[in-house]
Design an enzyme around this catalytic site. Structure first.
Site, PDB file in Angstrom:
ATOM      1  N   ASP A  24      -6.615 -57.731  51.119  1.00 11.41           N
ATOM      2  CA  ASP A  24      -6.036 -57.594  50.000  1.00 11.41           C
ATOM      3  C   ASP A  24      -4.352 -57.966  50.084  1.00 11.41           C
ATOM      4  O   ASP A  24      -4.113 -58.650  49.036  1.00 11.41           O
ATOM      5  CB  ASP A  24      -5.933 -56.008  49.532  1.00 11.41           C
ATOM      6  CG  ASP A  24      -7.256 -55.451  49.139  1.00 11.41           C
ATOM      7  OD1 ASP A  24      -8.230 -56.558  48.995  1.00 11.41           O
ATOM      8  OD2 ASP A  24      -7.563 -54.211  49.127  1.00 11.41           O
TER       9      ASP A  24
ATOM     10  N   THR B  43      -7.910 -55.577  43.282  1.00  7.19           N
ATOM     11  CA  THR B  43      -7.268 -56.658  43.826  1.00  7.19           C
ATOM     12  C   THR B  43      -7.325 -58.054  42.946  1.00  7.19           C
ATOM     13  O   THR B  43      -6.527 -58.746  42.772  1.00  7.19           O
ATOM     14  CB  THR B  43      -7.521 -57.122  45.326  1.00  7.19           C
ATOM     15  OG1 THR B  43      -7.416 -55.985  46.067  1.00  7.19           O
ATOM     16  CG2 THR B  43      -6.743 -58.216  45.902  1.00  7.19           C
TER      17      THR B  43
ATOM     18  N   GLU C 149      -0.433 -51.800  44.322  1.00 10.32           N
ATOM     19  CA  GLU C 149      -1.876 -51.638  44.574  1.00 10.32           C
ATOM     20  C   GLU C 149      -2.128 -50.670  45.555  1.00 10.32           C
ATOM     21  O   GLU C 149      -1.751 -51.049  46.641  1.00 10.32           O
ATOM     22  CB  GLU C 149      -2.656 -52.934  44.601  1.00 10.32           C
ATOM     23  CG  GLU C 149      -4.021 -52.652  44.627  1.00 10.32           C
ATOM     24  CD  GLU C 149      -4.870 -53.972  44.947  1.00 10.32           C
ATOM     25  OE1 GLU C 149      -4.996 -54.868  44.423  1.00 10.32           O
ATOM     26  OE2 GLU C 149      -5.434 -53.997  46.229  1.00 10.32           O
TER      27      GLU C 149
ATOM     28  N   ALA D 250      -4.718 -47.994  47.888  1.00 14.25           N
ATOM     29  CA  ALA D 250      -6.225 -48.382  48.524  1.00 14.25           C
ATOM     30  C   ALA D 250      -7.360 -47.447  48.138  1.00 14.25           C
ATOM     31  O   ALA D 250      -6.854 -46.160  48.142  1.00 14.25           O
ATOM     32  CB  ALA D 250      -5.827 -48.305  49.976  1.00 14.25           C
ATOM     33  N   GLY D 251      -8.549 -47.807  47.962  1.00 15.39           N
ATOM     34  CA  GLY D 251      -9.520 -46.921  47.547  1.00 15.39           C
ATOM     35  C   GLY D 251      -9.378 -46.391  46.095  1.00 15.39           C
ATOM     36  O   GLY D 251      -8.808 -46.867  45.332  1.00 15.39           O
TER      37      GLY D 251
ATOM     38  N   ASN E 226     -12.987 -53.478  34.342  1.00 19.86           N
ATOM     39  CA  ASN E 226     -13.261 -54.966  34.669  1.00 19.86           C
ATOM     40  C   ASN E 226     -14.637 -55.467  34.487  1.00 19.86           C
ATOM     41  O   ASN E 226     -15.593 -54.526  34.282  1.00 19.86           O
ATOM     42  CB  ASN E 226     -13.071 -54.714  36.151  1.00 19.86           C
ATOM     43  CG  ASN E 226     -12.761 -56.012  37.079  1.00 19.86           C
ATOM     44  OD1 ASN E 226     -12.121 -56.934  36.493  1.00 19.86           O
ATOM     45  ND2 ASN E 226     -13.063 -56.053  38.333  1.00 19.86           N
ATOM     46  N   ARG E 227     -14.740 -56.752  34.470  1.00 25.10           N
ATOM     47  CA  ARG E 227     -15.961 -57.462  34.201  1.00 25.10           C
ATOM     48  C   ARG E 227     -16.680 -56.972  32.850  1.00 25.10           C
ATOM     49  O   ARG E 227     -17.981 -56.886  32.625  1.00 25.10           O
ATOM     50  CB  ARG E 227     -17.127 -56.989  35.528  1.00 25.10           C
ATOM     51  CG  ARG E 227     -16.356 -57.698  36.665  1.00 25.10           C
ATOM     52  CD  ARG E 227     -17.741 -57.335  37.780  1.00 25.10           C
ATOM     53  NE  ARG E 227     -17.470 -56.294  38.181  1.00 25.10           N
ATOM     54  CZ  ARG E 227     -16.578 -55.949  39.320  1.00 25.10           C
ATOM     55  NH1 ARG E 227     -15.913 -56.549  39.968  1.00 25.10           N
ATOM     56  NH2 ARG E 227     -16.697 -54.693  39.929  1.00 25.10           N
TER      57      ARG E 227
ATOM     58  N   LYS F 223       1.545 -53.338  48.586  1.00 22.40           N
ATOM     59  CA  LYS F 223       0.131 -52.631  48.982  1.00 22.40           C
ATOM     60  C   LYS F 223       0.694 -51.882  50.027  1.00 22.40           C
ATOM     61  O   LYS F 223       0.984 -52.174  50.920  1.00 22.40           O
ATOM     62  CB  LYS F 223      -0.907 -53.714  49.419  1.00 22.40           C
ATOM     63  CG  LYS F 223      -1.984 -52.445  49.620  1.00 22.40           C
ATOM     64  CD  LYS F 223      -3.531 -53.283  49.407  1.00 22.40           C
ATOM     65  CE  LYS F 223      -4.602 -52.402  49.478  1.00 22.40           C
ATOM     66  NZ  LYS F 223      -5.235 -52.398  48.348  1.00 22.40           N
TER      67      LYS F 223
END
Length: 201
Positions: free
Chosen positions: A38, A4, A99, A101-102, A159-160, A25
């Site tokens: 979300d 998200t 997007e 879920a999970g 990510n990150r 979503k």
């Protein structure tokens, strides 16, 4: 993994460039802990209403996979085809982002997962969000392998990602050079989403 957060960053970036966007979503399940869902975050990022992002009847207040949440709440089961059929895009949207879920193989409906939905909606591109740290090669190989079968171009977003982190760099290079995944990551952390408008209760 931050799906998200990444999606909100994409929506913000596109809107800043004047691109009309819409977010969807198809279904969401969530803990009732006072934090935005979300759909609410995606709505704030895209300038839409939360129930336009995710239909009100697809909100399941139970922190488990959506079809499991529906069963736990005593609500009707639903299929992947029904989720795909409920996707409704505004005419002015130049870019639409879905997007799920999970995880990629987490149950999304009673008869399928994100891979199933990808086959049904035939997206122009699929973005797999993965953590940049330990374990990501295994996770990307498993999830990415399933998504590659759908035929749409696949981009992996770590990510990150921290370019100063040796493990992050090695993971990225391994996935790109050895496994031939198309890798991408934000150079800067997306700015915080705007104020959230609550969805249906």
């Amino acid at each position: 993994m931050g799906k998200t957060w990444v999606t909100c960053g994409l929506l913000h970036g596109l809107r800043q460039r004047g691109v009309p966007v819409a977010a969807r979503k198809p279904v969401q399940s969530f803990a009732q802990d006072g934090r935005p869902t979300d759909a609410e975050l995606l709505a704030a990022a895209s300038g839409q209403e939360p129930w336009d992002v995710c239909p009100a009847h697809r909100w399941y207040p139970a922190a488990m996979a959506p079809p499991m949440a529906a069963a736990a709440l005593g609500r009707d089961a639903f299929t992947s085809v029904s989720l795909a059929a409920e996707l409704d895009w505004p005419a002015q949207a130049a870019v639409g982002i879905i997007e799920t879920a999970g995880g990629v193989r987490s149950p999304l409906a009673s008869d399928g997962d994100t891979v199933t939905l990808c086959h049904l909606v035939a997206p122009d591109i699929v973005i797999l969000v993965a953590d940049a740290g330990l374990g990501t090669i295994n996770a990307v190989r498993l999830s990415g392998g399933a998504l590659r079968d759908g035929g749409a171009p696949l981009v992996v977003h770590l990510n990150r990602y921290d370019a100063a982190d040796d493990l992050h760099r090695r993971n990225r290079d391994w996935l790109a050079d050895r496994d031939r995944f198309d890798l991408g990551h934000f150079r800067r952390r997306p700015r915080a989403p705007p104020a959230v408008r609550p969805g249906p209760t």
